[in-house]
Design an enzyme around this catalytic site. Sequence first.
Site, short mmCIF file in Angstrom:
data_model
loop_
_atom_site.label_atom_id
_atom_site.label_comp_id
_atom_site.label_asym_id
_atom_site.label_seq_id
_atom_site.Cartn_x
_atom_site.Cartn_y
_atom_site.Cartn_z
N GLU A 50 -3.71 105.57 119.09
CA GLU A 50 -3.71 104.30 118.36
C GLU A 50 -3.79 104.68 116.88
O GLU A 50 -4.87 104.90 116.35
CB GLU A 50 -4.89 103.42 118.74
CG GLU A 50 -4.82 102.05 118.07
CD GLU A 50 -6.18 101.46 117.74
OE1 GLU A 50 -6.21 100.27 117.39
OE2 GLU A 50 -7.19 102.16 117.79
N ASP A 57 -8.66 106.03 120.70
CA ASP A 57 -8.92 104.89 119.84
C ASP A 57 -9.12 105.32 118.39
O ASP A 57 -9.66 106.40 118.11
CB ASP A 57 -10.16 104.16 120.34
CG ASP A 57 -10.49 102.92 119.54
OD1 ASP A 57 -9.65 102.00 119.53
OD2 ASP A 57 -11.56 102.88 118.92
#
Length: 730
Positions: A460, A407
């Site tokens: 990401e 993330d």
Amino acid sequence: MSREDLALTHSLTSALMEGRLTDPFVFLGPHAAEGETVVRTFQPGAVAVSALQDGAAPSPLDEVAPGLFAGRLAGRGGYRLSIDWGSATQETEDPYAFGLLLGDLDLHLFMEGAHWELGQKMGAQPQTFEGVEGVGFSVWAPNARRVSVVGDFNSWDGRRHPMRLRHPAGVWELFVPRLGPGERYKYELVGANGELLPLKADPLARMTELPPGQASIVAPKAAYAWSDSDWMAERTRRQGSDAPISIYEVHAASWMRPDSDSPNLDWDGLADRLAPYVADMGFTHVELLPIMEHPFGGSWGYQPLSQFAPSARFGSPEGLARFVDACHRLGVGVILDWVPAHFPTDTYGLANFDGTQLYEHADPREGFHQDWNTLIFNLGRREVQGFLIASALYWLETFHIDGLRVDAVASMLYRDYSRQPGEWVPNVHGGRENLESIAFLRRLNETVASRCPGAVTIAEESTAWPGVSSPVAQGGLGFDYKWNMGWMHDTLSYMQRDPVYRSWHQNELTFGLLYAFTERFVLPISHDEVVHGKGSLLGKMPGDQWRQFANLRAYLAFMWAHPGKKLLFMGCELAQPTEWNHDSAIPWDLLQQADHAGMQMLVRDLNAIYGREAALHQSDADPEGFAWICTDAESGVFAFRRQAGRDAAPVVFAINMTPEPKRDYRLGAPAAGLWAEVLNTDAARYGGGNIGNGGEVRTEPARSHGLAHTLTLTLPPLGAVLLRHQGTIA
């Protein structure tokens, strides 16, 4: 006893009783004195204490100070303590009679940030130590003056079990006999300035209390009997860049609510319901939003405090293993979202852990994330890097997780991420690149590749940082895949426009192909696109209900035909009309309506075609496998060829982005002969008007779009067709 010895004993006694003793082993436990063994033990509240030895009479210990018992052993060798609490008598070994718990190699690897088995060595580990069953506790707190382990077993009294500091690693350790799995515990620390800190949860806890409870729980050793050998043997092939990868992104707590009073399905419920659903829908993987324990459910897991503990919301760690095993038996891989960028400020967590900024940066320009009000890991510290990489490996190795989606990578790569001038600190070269994070990510990916063959890491990353999915040896970050955020933003922007205006913005649909092969991409329609007022995926589509559904069917077909792996958030496959609410669940009753059931059927068919047609996945990372045929902005028609190799049968995808059917549309064909219509998003089974080509079409020898052969097609309104070459005409 000399005056100096008396003074020392009094000083140590005072320090012990006041909770200031920095090395309990110099005072408590057995000590040689004038050829005999003196035992000291601190048991506040006890009525009496005796030392028990096999073959010898009990040795009563005198209470020489409130709660402090001392005396000489009657014989030689080991002993046990018999503690009379008034209402009950406890028999146990003395924690301060045991030797060093952690080996020198463990401490050396920890200091180097290279101990990849922290989850099996540190934290709270049930074990047999020097012939005695109990739990070994260890925690990193180099700047603390004292650390004690506290729990129900000692009435949360920090004076009862002070720990031993292992220099120079800064690790505190203690073996507590006769404890076992299931015990609640925390650490009590006296900070660098002598202040008593809030009780801290164990950073290496492998189990936790159910929030809002904050205690760590001693977890049993992992002993699950796996039955996924076939999957593990095939995993490398299944997750390669030439494989079909279609990911169903899930927030486990809100995917489906149970029939019982429980707020969410547990791991076994998810194994029974989610795993078969994912397999039936044809998705190759399920990706779970972070399941690491997190205090605030509204963070969806993206503010975790326990990097080694599955959330107690879903049951035990072994339950997670059963869920993964069930997925693997059905041919479904499991990916976890993993958050190494930041952590929440909760006082019982990592923040100011030992009275100093141990896990985070001291300077808020480096250590505080303004967007999320969280603290940023100090990746320039070896021990912090090692802690996080060991966490990644723990999920991959202990639970057979197939991949980690990392993330907020963009926030890690840039020191000025979401900061104004003067709010950030340049690197040593004066630049904005976060060199420590870059080194961490490269090391993470190399270590995962080395230790976990076949597992993948997915970034990401929303910027144009070069080489995210390139090998570290070639100067890249070493990820296997990168989310294509640019494609998502551009194409959704296009789809939200009224068809009247789309011709002026065709680049939003086509621009992604200019860089589609610079990385190994995943095309993400994730949870972030259907929350915070953005509306649902269906709600983004313009027009009345018919047009919205037709637009969405066409868009999903475009996504599945486009180069790149696929990711779709739960509920989007049903055309959920409202945006996602984590306090609710997917409105499964929508499937009683034909349009919504048709959308689900389309997604199932798209997955089947995607997996079956090598042209749609085998060349995802090869520019030779794609070619535009036409980008007819005026007519709203776009078409391209996909092909698995020069000698392989091609497929042609054509999409009409206007609400009017295009009849007798002449499209260049990359090969002569018969073409089968393998998909038509306007088919009646999907809720469309059944406008199409009757299942097949043949070429004619006429040039169109620079190609020697032509297909004369009927393109449905706001619809798409996929054609597969069947061979030349006899």
